[in-house]
Write an enzyme that holds these catalytic residues in place. Structure first.
Site, PDB file in Angstrom:
ATOM      1  N   GLU A 288       0.835  -1.204   0.000  1.00  0.00           N
ATOM      2  CA  GLU A 288       0.000   0.000   0.000  1.00  0.00           C
ATOM      3  C   GLU A 288       0.872   1.257   0.000  1.00  0.00           C
ATOM      4  O   GLU A 288       0.442   2.318  -0.452  1.00  0.00           O
ATOM      5  CB  GLU A 288      -0.944  -0.016   1.225  1.00  0.00           C
ATOM      6  N   HIS A 314       7.318 -26.661   1.060  1.00  0.00           N
ATOM      7  CA  HIS A 314       6.498 -27.695   0.411  1.00  0.00           C
ATOM      8  C   HIS A 314       5.363 -27.050  -0.369  1.00  0.00           C
ATOM      9  O   HIS A 314       4.333 -27.670  -0.604  1.00  0.00           O
ATOM     10  CB  HIS A 314       5.982 -28.671   1.465  1.00  0.00           C
ATOM     11  N   LYS A 428     -13.920   2.413  -3.007  1.00  0.00           N
ATOM     12  CA  LYS A 428     -14.738   2.870  -1.866  1.00  0.00           C
ATOM     13  C   LYS A 428     -15.879   3.746  -2.378  1.00  0.00           C
ATOM     14  O   LYS A 428     -17.021   3.635  -1.919  1.00  0.00           O
ATOM     15  CB  LYS A 428     -13.882   3.707  -0.910  1.00  0.00           C
TER      16      LYS A 428
HETATM   17  O1  PA5 Z   1      -2.777   2.181   5.919  1.00  0.00           O
HETATM   18  C1  PA5 Z   1      -3.876   2.676   5.853  1.00  0.00           C
HETATM   19  O2  PA5 Z   1      -4.081   3.885   6.052  1.00  0.00           O
HETATM   20  C2  PA5 Z   1      -5.099   1.826   5.601  1.00  0.00           C
HETATM   21  O3  PA5 Z   1      -4.770   0.533   5.220  1.00  0.00           O
HETATM   22  C3  PA5 Z   1      -5.961   1.795   6.844  1.00  0.00           C
HETATM   23  O4  PA5 Z   1      -5.277   1.160   7.897  1.00  0.00           O
HETATM   24  C4  PA5 Z   1      -7.293   1.073   6.609  1.00  0.00           C
HETATM   25  O5  PA5 Z   1      -7.903   1.569   5.457  1.00  0.00           O
HETATM   26  C5  PA5 Z   1      -8.229   1.268   7.802  1.00  0.00           C
HETATM   27  O6  PA5 Z   1      -8.432   2.625   7.996  1.00  0.00           O
HETATM   28  P1  PA5 Z   1      -8.981   3.208   9.347  1.00  0.00           P
HETATM   29  O7  PA5 Z   1      -8.032   2.896  10.432  1.00  0.00           O
HETATM   30  O8  PA5 Z   1      -9.087   4.675   9.089  1.00  0.00           O
HETATM   31  O9  PA5 Z   1     -10.334   2.589   9.585  1.00  0.00           O
END
Ligand code: PA5
Length: 459
Positions: A288, A314, A428
């Site tokens: 990410e 394996h 989203k």
């Molecule tokens: O790294 C990030 O910002 C995202 O992966 C968030 O952790 C994820 O979308 C969850 O978001 P939030 O903590 O705002 O609910």
């Protein structure tokens, strides 16, 4: 101690690796990546660097745990992304399920932690059916305080608590941004305890904030030691001298492997069951943060893959050995095991069994790691090894901070912003539009304008 051995990452040892010239020529690139990360930190961004020294956040956690000690039999965490992968990794490293089997006393003394990191109703129904609400604390973790999956889980849980006439302030705790999002005003209005995720700490970099610390402390993990281990890495990475900075060396070698040696897939492979979820957490961090559209129009970012030794010998190791020459493998080795088991010497007349007798299970696991690294090297496939002395809170905190700092450097080396995730927004918005969230009509129309599934293309 935590060390990085990169012998097998370089092409003078392993032909498919990074050339020594590229490696030694990267000192300036690293110094500039280090300077850019340091400047962002000094300007008030990248608050994850400050978490190990944040006594007031630690106090929020320890005070809450002290206040509620022995109150709950079950703790259910609601969260997703960094708000679930973060808490799970140290919990499973330091209080792995196997541990509970060994330690009856701990099972009595600490609540069980369940993590709901999805909205699959099968899992939600199963967990809510298993816990007794009067004995349960629900920890709702969301930095933004608005993530659809976590908010939906919260609404389901809240309805159950209300129906059971339980005081919400005794059974809910929020971990969220100090001022923003939907959860904070609810906490204030209804007297629900709320712990802070600093505004300058992003979701996948939040494990050492109350996001990871509260669940860890609730199940008896030494959170101070987690922070001390992480703080040690912050100190070790203050230098911009590549040869002395383990997070820098990891980031630079993976970046060079991707961009100069065709190694676009980065495998993280701990040889220890308790560290399995560190690999899943790393996958989110690396993917990410680094998978981005570059300002010059290129699309960059390595593909991280989790693996577990010896289990994946394996499974995936066949691919790592003979598949495309597009991978690096980073092993995580543990110096001293928490426990070991001697393999009994039996069946002296059966050679396939007899050679194992007198060794130990740990020795076998560790030997297999060394053998796999050697086998990959002999096929020209690069690998690195991060070794920690043992699996304790200090080393786990250090290991996680090492990867966070490395990710920040890697973002600078790739020339992208490692701290946003614009690519996840469109999905989203389509979801909001389809689910009828006000303000997202245009997203619904855009979704509806996509090619429709065609019957003659369905088999
Ligand atoms: O790294 C990030 O910002 C995202 O992966 C968030 O952790 C994820 O979308 C969850 O978001 P939030 O903590 O705002 O609910």
């Amino acid at each position: 101690m935590l060390t990085l051995d990169y012998t097998f990452m370089l092409s003078d040892a392993v032909p498919g690796g990074v050339t020594p010239a590229a490696w030694s020529g990267a000192t300036d690139a690293f110094a500039s990546a280090h300077a850019s990360v340091t400047a962002r930190h000094r300007s008030g961004e990248l608050g994850f660097f400050d978490l190990p020294a944040d006594a007031s956040l630690l106090a929020q956690v320890t005070d809450f745990v002290a206040r509620t000690r022995a109150r709950y039999r079950d703790v259910v965490l609601l969260g997703i992304g960094g708000s679930a992968l973060g808490p799970v990794a140290p919990r499973n490293a330091l209080r792995p399920p196997q541990w509970n089997m060994l330690d009856d006393d701990a099972r009595e003394r600490w609540p069980r932690l369940h993590v709901l990191d999805n909205v699959d109703p099968v899992t939600i129904v199963a967990i809510l059916g298993r816990v007794k609400l009067p004995d349960t604390l629900f920890v709702v973790i969301s930095k933004s305080g608005g993530t659809a999956e976590t908010m939906a889980q919260y609404l389901v849980v809240r309805e159950r608590l209300v129906a059971a006439q339980l005081p919400l302030g005794d059974h809910l705790v929020f971990v969220t941004d100090p001022t923003k999002g939907a959860l904070r005003p609810i906490a204030t209005a209804e007297g629900i305890p709320a712990l802070d995720i600093p505004a300058n700490v992003g979701g996948r970099f939040s494990v050492l904030s109350p996001v990871g610390l509260l669940p860890a402390a609730l199940v008896g993990i030494d959170v101070k030691a987690l922070l001390l281990g992480a703080g040690d890495i912050v100190r070790r990475t203050a230098t911009d001298r590549l040869a002395e900075n383990p997070a820098g060396a990891f980031a630079v070698l993976q970046w060079l492997a991707d961009t100069t040696a065709g190694k676009h897939v980065h495998v993280l492979m701990p040889y220890a069951d308790p560290l399995r979820d560190i690999a899943s957490w790393f996958v989110q961090l690396w993917a990410e943060s680094l998978g981005k559209a570059h300002p010059d129009g290129r699309h960059v970012g390595p593909t991280p893959v989790p693996a577990l030794g010896a289990t994946d010998q394996h499974s995936q190791v066949q691919l790592f050995m003979e598949g495309p020459l597009d991978k690096t493998v980073t092993f995580v080795a543990v110096g001293t095991p928490l426990v070991d088991v001697r393999i009994p010497a039996m069946h002296a007349d059966v050679p396939d069994l007899a050679y194992l007798g007198g060794h130990s299970l740990w020795e076998l696991l560790n030997t297999e790691r060394r053998a796999t690294a050697g086998a990959l090297a002999s096929r020209g496939r690069p690998s690195a090894t991060i070794e920690i002395d043992t699996i304790d809170a200090w080393h786990v905190g250090g290991l996680m901070m090492l990867f966070e700092v490395a990710t920040a450097y890697a973002g600078a080396l790739y020339g992208i912003n490692a701290f946003d995730q614009p690519g996840v927004e469109l999905g989203k918005q389509f979801t909001y539009g389809i689910m009828g969230r006000p303000g997202f009509d245009a997203s619904r129309l855009a979704f509806d304008a996509l090619p429709r599934p065609s019957q003659d293309r369905r088999i």
